[in-house]
Design an enzyme around this catalytic site. Sequence first.
Site, mmCIF file in Angstrom:
data_model
loop_
_atom_site.group_PDB
_atom_site.id
_atom_site.type_symbol
_atom_site.label_atom_id
_atom_site.label_comp_id
_atom_site.label_asym_id
_atom_site.label_seq_id
_atom_site.Cartn_x
_atom_site.Cartn_y
_atom_site.Cartn_z
ATOM 1 N N ALA A 1 0.853 -1.243 0.158
ATOM 2 C CA ALA A 1 -0.025 -0.048 -0.051
ATOM 3 C C ALA A 1 0.847 1.363 -0.038
ATOM 4 C CB ALA A 1 -0.935 0.131 1.007
ATOM 5 N N LEU A 2 1.983 1.262 0.539
ATOM 6 C CA LEU A 2 2.850 2.350 0.682
ATOM 7 C C LEU A 2 3.315 2.780 -0.717
ATOM 8 C CD1 LEU A 2 4.745 1.740 3.814
ATOM 9 C CD2 LEU A 2 3.059 3.874 3.354
ATOM 10 N N HIS A 4 3.129 -0.536 12.594
ATOM 11 C CA HIS A 4 3.292 -0.780 11.363
ATOM 12 C C HIS A 4 1.933 -0.460 10.553
ATOM 13 C CE1 HIS A 4 5.237 -1.381 7.429
ATOM 14 N NE2 HIS A 4 4.467 -2.353 7.180
#
Length: 182
Positions: free
Chosen positions: A59-60, A91
Site C-alpha cells: 500500500a505504501l 506498522h
Amino acid sequence: MAANEQHYVMERGQVDRPTKVLIVVAPYYRDIADDMIAGAKAEIEAWGATHDLIEVPGALEVPTAIAMAGRMSNYDAFVALGCVIRGETTHYDTVCNDSSRGITLLGLQGLCIGNGILTVENRPQAEARANPKDQNKGGGAAAAALHLVALSRKWGASKGNVGFKPVAEEYKLAGDPDTPTA
C-alpha cells in the site's frame, strides 16, 4: 457494523469522450485484491471508460506508482486498491496514514484518484468491503475517480481567449534579425 447502514451513492455517470483509468493495486491479500479489482473494472466499464492494471508490492507504493504514472503517462484517472489489516504492531498505523496522505496530496495536485485502500481490523471486515456483491469498495473507488474526471472536465473547459496571446508580426521588436519588419 457499516453493512447495516444505508449509504447515499451518487448516480452513475458516463464519460463524454475516451477516458483511460489506471488501477494500481497492492495485492498483499490476493483474494481481497481480486474482488476489489473486479468491482473497479465493472464500474469503469459501466461508465464507458477503459482501464489498465498494475501491481505494486504494498500500500505504501501505491501513491508513488500513481505519481509516476501521472507524470509519465496519459491516464485521466487512477484507482488505488489494497488492504491493510490491523496486526500486532504500529506498522498498521504507518501504512494506513502514509498511503492515505500520499493519495490525498496527489489529489490536491489535480490528479483524479479514487482511494480504495481498505483499512480494517480483521479479515471478515475486509471480505465484506471488497466483495462486489456486498460493499464493493473497489467499485466505489472507481466511481469516485470518474466523478472527479467529470468535475475536472466541467471546470477545466476552455474559457475562450484567456491568458497571454501571441504578439502580432507588426508589433515584434525592431532589430531582431529573425523578425520581419512591417
